[in-house]
Design an enzyme around this catalytic site. Sequence first.
Site, PDB file in Angstrom:
ATOM      1  N   TRP A 207     -65.978  72.534 -31.652  1.00 18.17           N
ATOM      2  CA  TRP A 207     -65.524  73.212 -30.345  1.00 18.17           C
ATOM      3  C   TRP A 207     -64.405  72.575 -29.870  1.00 18.17           C
ATOM      4  O   TRP A 207     -64.504  71.304 -29.810  1.00 18.17           O
ATOM      5  CB  TRP A 207     -66.821  73.333 -29.323  1.00 18.17           C
ATOM      6  CG  TRP A 207     -66.463  73.694 -28.140  1.00 18.17           C
ATOM      7  CD1 TRP A 207     -65.881  73.055 -27.086  1.00 18.17           C
ATOM      8  CD2 TRP A 207     -66.290  75.230 -27.521  1.00 18.17           C
ATOM      9  NE1 TRP A 207     -65.795  73.775 -26.033  1.00 18.17           N
ATOM     10  CE2 TRP A 207     -65.908  74.919 -26.173  1.00 18.17           C
ATOM     11  CE3 TRP A 207     -66.522  76.470 -28.065  1.00 18.17           C
ATOM     12  CZ2 TRP A 207     -65.440  76.215 -25.359  1.00 18.17           C
ATOM     13  CZ3 TRP A 207     -66.318  77.574 -27.310  1.00 18.17           C
ATOM     14  CH2 TRP A 207     -65.830  77.369 -25.974  1.00 18.17           C
ATOM     15  N   MET A 208     -63.514  73.228 -29.342  1.00 17.08           N
ATOM     16  CA  MET A 208     -62.474  72.578 -28.352  1.00 17.08           C
ATOM     17  C   MET A 208     -62.210  73.304 -27.025  1.00 17.08           C
ATOM     18  O   MET A 208     -62.016  74.742 -27.069  1.00 17.08           O
ATOM     19  CB  MET A 208     -61.029  72.823 -29.213  1.00 17.08           C
ATOM     20  CG  MET A 208     -60.012  72.270 -28.571  1.00 17.08           C
ATOM     21  SD  MET A 208     -58.550  72.305 -29.399  1.00 17.08           S
ATOM     22  CE  MET A 208     -58.033  74.022 -29.254  1.00 17.08           C
ATOM     23  N   ASN A 209     -61.938  72.822 -26.139  1.00 19.81           N
ATOM     24  CA  ASN A 209     -61.212  73.532 -25.135  1.00 19.81           C
ATOM     25  C   ASN A 209     -60.205  72.509 -24.316  1.00 19.81           C
ATOM     26  O   ASN A 209     -59.143  72.281 -25.093  1.00 19.81           O
ATOM     27  CB  ASN A 209     -62.318  73.856 -23.943  1.00 19.81           C
ATOM     28  CG  ASN A 209     -63.141  73.030 -23.283  1.00 19.81           C
ATOM     29  OD1 ASN A 209     -63.959  72.155 -23.849  1.00 19.81           O
ATOM     30  ND2 ASN A 209     -63.163  72.838 -21.894  1.00 19.81           N
ATOM     31  N   ASP A 210     -60.067  72.521 -23.146  1.00 22.07           N
ATOM     32  CA  ASP A 210     -58.918  71.934 -22.438  1.00 22.07           C
ATOM     33  C   ASP A 210     -57.858  70.852 -23.170  1.00 22.07           C
ATOM     34  O   ASP A 210     -58.542  69.840 -23.644  1.00 22.07           O
ATOM     35  CB  ASP A 210     -59.125  71.390 -20.995  1.00 22.07           C
ATOM     36  CG  ASP A 210     -59.907  72.123 -20.390  1.00 22.07           C
ATOM     37  OD1 ASP A 210     -60.148  73.100 -20.598  1.00 22.07           O
ATOM     38  OD2 ASP A 210     -60.315  71.821 -18.958  1.00 22.07           O
ATOM     39  N   GLN A 226     -60.762  68.454 -25.034  1.00 20.80           N
ATOM     40  CA  GLN A 226     -62.238  68.498 -24.632  1.00 20.80           C
ATOM     41  C   GLN A 226     -62.835  68.975 -25.933  1.00 20.80           C
ATOM     42  O   GLN A 226     -62.380  69.947 -26.762  1.00 20.80           O
ATOM     43  CB  GLN A 226     -62.484  69.682 -23.713  1.00 20.80           C
ATOM     44  CG  GLN A 226     -61.995  69.102 -22.335  1.00 20.80           C
ATOM     45  CD  GLN A 226     -63.025  68.253 -21.696  1.00 20.80           C
ATOM     46  OE1 GLN A 226     -64.181  68.689 -21.374  1.00 20.80           O
ATOM     47  NE2 GLN A 226     -62.618  67.046 -21.712  1.00 20.80           N
ATOM     48  N   SER A 265     -62.006  66.663 -18.111  1.00 20.72           N
ATOM     49  CA  SER A 265     -60.538  66.721 -18.486  1.00 20.72           C
ATOM     50  C   SER A 265     -59.897  65.549 -17.506  1.00 20.72           C
ATOM     51  O   SER A 265     -60.476  65.192 -16.641  1.00 20.72           O
ATOM     52  CB  SER A 265     -60.139  68.156 -18.307  1.00 20.72           C
ATOM     53  OG  SER A 265     -60.341  68.902 -19.196  1.00 20.72           O
ATOM     54  N   ASP A 340     -60.777  66.412 -13.185  1.00 24.02           N
ATOM     55  CA  ASP A 340     -59.530  66.752 -13.883  1.00 24.02           C
ATOM     56  C   ASP A 340     -58.195  65.731 -13.180  1.00 24.02           C
ATOM     57  O   ASP A 340     -57.443  66.401 -12.874  1.00 24.02           O
ATOM     58  CB  ASP A 340     -59.292  68.115 -13.844  1.00 24.02           C
ATOM     59  CG  ASP A 340     -60.375  69.038 -14.244  1.00 24.02           C
ATOM     60  OD1 ASP A 340     -61.084  68.379 -15.007  1.00 24.02           O
ATOM     61  OD2 ASP A 340     -60.437  70.251 -13.853  1.00 24.02           O
ATOM     62  N   GLU A 395     -59.367  73.787 -10.343  1.00 26.12           N
ATOM     63  CA  GLU A 395     -59.539  73.245 -11.722  1.00 26.12           C
ATOM     64  C   GLU A 395     -58.047  72.656 -12.412  1.00 26.12           C
ATOM     65  O   GLU A 395     -56.945  73.168 -11.934  1.00 26.12           O
ATOM     66  CB  GLU A 395     -59.870  73.864 -12.813  1.00 26.12           C
ATOM     67  CG  GLU A 395     -61.557  74.067 -12.583  1.00 26.12           C
ATOM     68  CD  GLU A 395     -62.100  74.938 -13.908  1.00 26.12           C
ATOM     69  OE1 GLU A 395     -63.208  74.819 -14.010  1.00 26.12           O
ATOM     70  OE2 GLU A 395     -61.431  75.453 -14.565  1.00 26.12           O
TER      71      GLU A 395
HETATM   72  C1  FRU Z   1     -61.649  73.933 -17.163  1.00 25.66           C
HETATM   73  C2  FRU Z   1     -62.598  72.846 -17.107  1.00 25.66           C
HETATM   74  C3  FRU Z   1     -62.442  71.522 -16.395  1.00 25.66           C
HETATM   75  C4  FRU Z   1     -63.530  70.483 -16.836  1.00 25.66           C
HETATM   76  C5  FRU Z   1     -63.299  70.930 -18.458  1.00 25.66           C
HETATM   77  C6  FRU Z   1     -64.958  70.723 -18.931  1.00 25.66           C
HETATM   78  O1  FRU Z   1     -61.469  74.546 -18.606  1.00 25.66           O
HETATM   79  O2  FRU Z   1     -63.766  73.601 -16.417  1.00 25.66           O
HETATM   80  O3  FRU Z   1     -62.252  71.692 -15.009  1.00 25.66           O
HETATM   81  O4  FRU Z   1     -62.936  69.429 -16.695  1.00 25.66           O
HETATM   82  O5  FRU Z   1     -63.120  72.261 -18.415  1.00 25.66           O
HETATM   83  O6  FRU Z   1     -64.971  70.883 -20.309  1.00 25.66           O
END
Ligand code: FRU
Length: 650
Positions: A207-210, A226, A265, A340, A395
């Site tokens: 999994w990947m996010n920000d 992330q 983040s 963040d 965010e």
């Molecule tokens: C945005 C967020 C950030 C948080 C991160 C957690 O997508 O909700 O605010 O730091 O993702 O993975």
Amino acid sequence: MRATFLRPALLLPILLSPIGPLSAIGWAEESRQPDVVIGGFDTPSLAPWSVTGDAFRRLPSHPPGGARYENGQGSGLVASDQSGPTTTGTLVSPRFTTERKFINFLVAGERNLPGTLGVELVADGRVVRSSSATEAGDRVLYQRTWDVADLADREVQIRVNDRSASGSIAVDQFVQSDDPGAAAIDASRLFDETFRPQFHYTPRAYWMNDPNGLFYYRGRWHLFHQHRYPGGSGTVWAHAVSTDLVGWTRLDVAVPTDTEDSNFSGSGLVDWANASGLKTGPDAALLVFYTLRPPGPVEAAADDSAPCTQCMAYSTDGGDHWQKFAGNPVLRTPDRRDRDPKVFYYEPGRVWIMVLSLSANNADRKAARYGIFRSADLRSWELIQSLGPDGWFWECPDMFELPVDGDPHRRKWLVVKGSGDYIVGTFDGNAFRPESDRTKSRWGGNYYATQTFNDAPGGRRVQIGWMNTGKAKRPNSYPGMPFNQQMSFPRELTLRTTPDGPRLFRYPVAEIEKLWGRTHEWKEQTLKPGENALADVHYELLDIDLEIRMRDARQLRIDLRGEKTVYDAADGKLRAFGAAAPLPAVDGRVRLRLLLDRTSVEVFGNDGQCDLSGVFYPNPSNRRMSLTVEGDAAEIVRLSVRELRRARSL
Ligand code: FRU
């Protein structure tokens, strides 16, 4: 002239089958044969399948009191979690001969590399097809299909793997069939799997996010993000570097967690003047700021878990190794979900600035604010301004200065939120003063948690967004793939004068030229309704650059493997991914740039005045492209369609 495209499923047997064209005749549409069941698991014994290890057991699909897995077929299925997720083993089919075009099966489980947790087809000791399981925590069996037309009459075996100490997999109903149960996929070649983007960053697996911690230092662009992986307790920061923003080398996790916490983040920078005092050798200290998120429900409003704090990690060897700062946290704030941190150097005041998303909980977005903090040593921070609340400040804040129309003497500051929307204003080291409205820059699609690189050379401002596929599309996002999500292609940001005031333009970084291959060009050509300017283009990685005079044409339609982008001359709107962005013609002309990368299209209008990014899952056999007009003829001023090479991925 229109090129005819033969579907690989029909073409490949003729070209590649060991026994030649005869087998292709057997696969003609009219002679569809009945399915051959390889494993239905509807009898009490797993024989003739065999198991190793202690993970795999047959279980009833419909036990009294409810099934643990939904969507099973018949009376039984096989799952690897019967003695808990820690057990490991394999489930192996008897050898069989491929005698149909497809192998279909049902699978559920945790996303992972197929050799660890997934399903593989083995021929002559080699893995020739594979699929990862579906998605963590999901108990619904989904259909997967392999196209095995080029493996006709080969002796093969299916192997279901659970070599993961934390995850599990369930499978059912393996059949050979002349009907594909779903779009055919294959994950057997790492970085060249069916839905793997080829020049958009993706994690190797999981999994990947920000995007996080973006900065440039001595020839390398650093991208953290992330990341959650099987067996990991919380979200960590994964790390990759690039010398050209195009090809990426994936490195070890840079900021792991020690406990059940998550590292949310944040940002990264070069501490050129050693304000932190952390420098030890020839390299400047490199710092990343992240949010330590104690365990707790992420979305709940009534979440009373401990407050987030802001922490720091650093590298003294140019970014190869990272360690957490012993004096963490560097900032405690009263709200629970403050997060963040974006930190940057404010040169005129010789101070460091942090802009932080301030929020008491995750549900009440209206009450959220951005706090601007100041520090001389990067370790202790004082609040100097709070922006909001008015429902906008939510965010992943970013803040930076840009010259207007490239003029170094006319500069403006921007405050940008997670969506990429922004406010233009001034900043004097003490306060940000807005001069514009809250300006929309994202029109639907998948572009979020935007961040720009600190310390980019030549005063460049480069932004990356997370091309989130969103919960709605899970668990079908990237079916059968070991990874999830992609980053946007990096965009160069400029601030330009428009009739509405200074506006942010976002355009793909010029480095994409490194990938340019064969080019199809059109110049000063009339395009009539019914003609397709892309009739001869069937490539899955494209950079399309178009300038068009619509004249009396009503609509321009671009269809890339089923994903449609439409420009309507009547209302001057660019439509893609369910959204409509304003795109006024300039001197009667509209410019469009489109990047197509297997599972994404990024569309830029008028040199980046608007952009729309979206993820899609094309049928792998659909390579059809079209660029057409409706209503009346238009004039193509210029059209370059560049086939792109795959970017380097390590
Ligand atoms: C945005 C967020 C950030 C948080 C991160 C957690 O997508 O909700 O605010 O730091 O993702 O993975």
